[in-house]
Design an enzyme around this catalytic site. Sequence first.
Site, PDB file in Angstrom:
ATOM      1  N   GLY A   1       4.025   4.786   4.952  1.00 33.79           N
ATOM      2  CA  GLY A   1       5.407   4.773   5.442  1.00 33.79           C
ATOM      3  C   GLY A   1       6.255   3.628   4.909  1.00 33.79           C
ATOM      4  N   LEU A   2       5.845   3.011   3.803  1.00 33.30           N
ATOM      5  CA  LEU A   2       6.650   1.907   3.259  1.00 33.30           C
ATOM      6  C   LEU A   2       7.469   2.344   2.041  1.00 33.30           C
ATOM      7  CD1 LEU A   2       4.084  -1.028   3.622  1.00 33.30           C
ATOM      8  CD2 LEU A   2       5.968  -0.425   5.152  1.00 33.30           C
ATOM      9  N   GLY A   3       7.540   3.654   1.833  1.00 29.92           N
ATOM     10  CA  GLY A   3       8.432   4.176   0.785  1.00 29.92           C
ATOM     11  C   GLY A   3       7.905   3.990  -0.620  1.00 29.92           C
ATOM     12  N   SER A   4       6.568   4.021  -0.784  1.00 30.49           N
ATOM     13  CA  SER A   4       6.036   3.768  -2.128  1.00 30.49           C
ATOM     14  C   SER A   4       6.479   4.845  -3.115  1.00 30.49           C
ATOM     15  CB  SER A   4       4.510   3.654  -2.103  1.00 30.49           C
ATOM     16  OG  SER A   4       3.949   4.828  -1.615  1.00 30.49           O
ATOM     17  N   SER A   5       6.597   6.093  -2.675  1.00 30.94           N
ATOM     18  CA  SER A   5       6.950   7.123  -3.655  1.00 30.94           C
ATOM     19  C   SER A   5       8.391   6.942  -4.128  1.00 30.94           C
ATOM     20  CB  SER A   5       6.685   8.536  -3.128  1.00 30.94           C
ATOM     21  OG  SER A   5       7.590   8.838  -2.120  1.00 30.94           O
TER      22      SER A   5
ATOM     23  N   ASP B   1      15.845   7.009   1.011  1.00 30.35           N
ATOM     24  CA  ASP B   1      14.845   6.014   0.590  1.00 30.35           C
ATOM     25  C   ASP B   1      15.140   5.528  -0.834  1.00 30.35           C
ATOM     26  OD1 ASP B   1      13.619   6.460   2.990  1.00 30.35           O
ATOM     27  OD2 ASP B   1      11.615   6.785   2.153  1.00 30.35           O
TER      28      ASP B   1
ATOM     29  N   PRO C   1       0.806  -1.228   0.000  1.00 29.85           N
ATOM     30  CA  PRO C   1       0.000   0.000   0.000  1.00 29.85           C
ATOM     31  C   PRO C   1       0.839   1.278   0.000  1.00 29.85           C
ATOM     32  CG  PRO C   1      -0.098  -1.065   2.155  1.00 29.85           C
ATOM     33  CD  PRO C   1       0.694  -1.974   1.268  1.00 29.85           C
TER      34      PRO C   1
ATOM     35  N   GLY D   1       1.263   5.497   1.076  1.00 29.14           N
ATOM     36  CA  GLY D   1       0.848   6.469   2.097  1.00 29.14           C
ATOM     37  C   GLY D   1       0.922   5.948   3.522  1.00 29.14           C
TER      38      GLY D   1
ATOM     39  N   ALA E   1      10.115   4.044  -4.161  1.00 33.74           N
ATOM     40  CA  ALA E   1      10.186   2.835  -4.995  1.00 33.74           C
ATOM     41  C   ALA E   1       9.640   3.138  -6.389  1.00 33.74           C
ATOM     42  CB  ALA E   1       9.405   1.697  -4.345  1.00 33.74           C
TER      43      ALA E   1
END
Length: 316
Positions: A103-107, A149, A99, A101, A109
């Site tokens: 805090g898993l660094g999607s932007s 990140d 998911p 938004g 990645a």
Amino acid sequence: MKSIASAPAKIILFGEHFIVYGGKAILCSINKRITVESELTKTGQIEIESSLGKLKISKSDSYKNADLVFRPIIYIAQKMLEKFHSESGIKITVRAEFPSGVGLGSSSACCVAAAGSISGLFGNHTREEILKIAIDAERTIFENTSGADCTACVYGGILEYSKDGHIRKLELLPKFDLVVANSGIIHSTNKVVSMVRQFKDERQETFSSLCTQEAGLIEDALACLQRNDLTKIGKLMTQNQEFLEKIGVSNDTLRSMISLTKDVSYGAKITGAGDGGCIIALADKTNLEKIQSALAKKYECFSAKIDTRGLEQGSA
Ligand code: PMV
């Protein structure tokens, strides 16, 4: 030809918030990925399709006219078309295994996978070149990003870093599993960072003592990670969580999630800004299922391992 690239998600094992005030943090890439596919078209447009929506924009239109989520991708596409004097348009598809938004660094990645995929349409680029494009692209939405990140996404593994630009990849990787559980509460990193700034301004001595304690904890953690001492790493995660509680970035939901793992995990904490987002619990094969079943009754969760692959590129 389709150019395909993928990059991993990340969690923060130790050091969020304190890093803003000069401390170190420890980032870990995990084996959940974002994959970007791109191909040249004759439309003269940049077309993006992702789970967050669809967009078509003329390649000469400013990325600033698009929604925030699309800006880095448009930026990368425009830079590449310009650099290689291309008349083409580009069609880009984004798929995520985790998911956004929370805090898993999607932007990051997404920036790295998009930079890898789109640059691949125009020949080979080194990882360093792709990292630079990805960080520049991420600056279109997070002006002050440290770049850590994106660095974690490109190289994978575990990174120690600080705001002054120091980044070091750990040579020896420990072996552990993590359970990542999503509180379902979308958080704003900027808002939580401002809350902590207020705490620091109002309680300077307490905050400065916590910074010193956190710095010691990080040094211990680095040594334990090299020794693969899961019991101690878990204890340090729990202690780090206590510091995060003190600076006010936890809440009832996050506390109750962490307490669900208390008797079964080595240790657990918030990952990232807090006030929502995800928690991580440390595991190995002896307790992984127990932690997942404790959390899964109420929360979306998944198990993860350290990603050692970083950015991957290919074509179809
Ligand atoms: O929630 P995330 O992944 O955006 O992490 C934020 C980490 C902070 O330390 C709170 C902020 C920062 O800029 O380092």
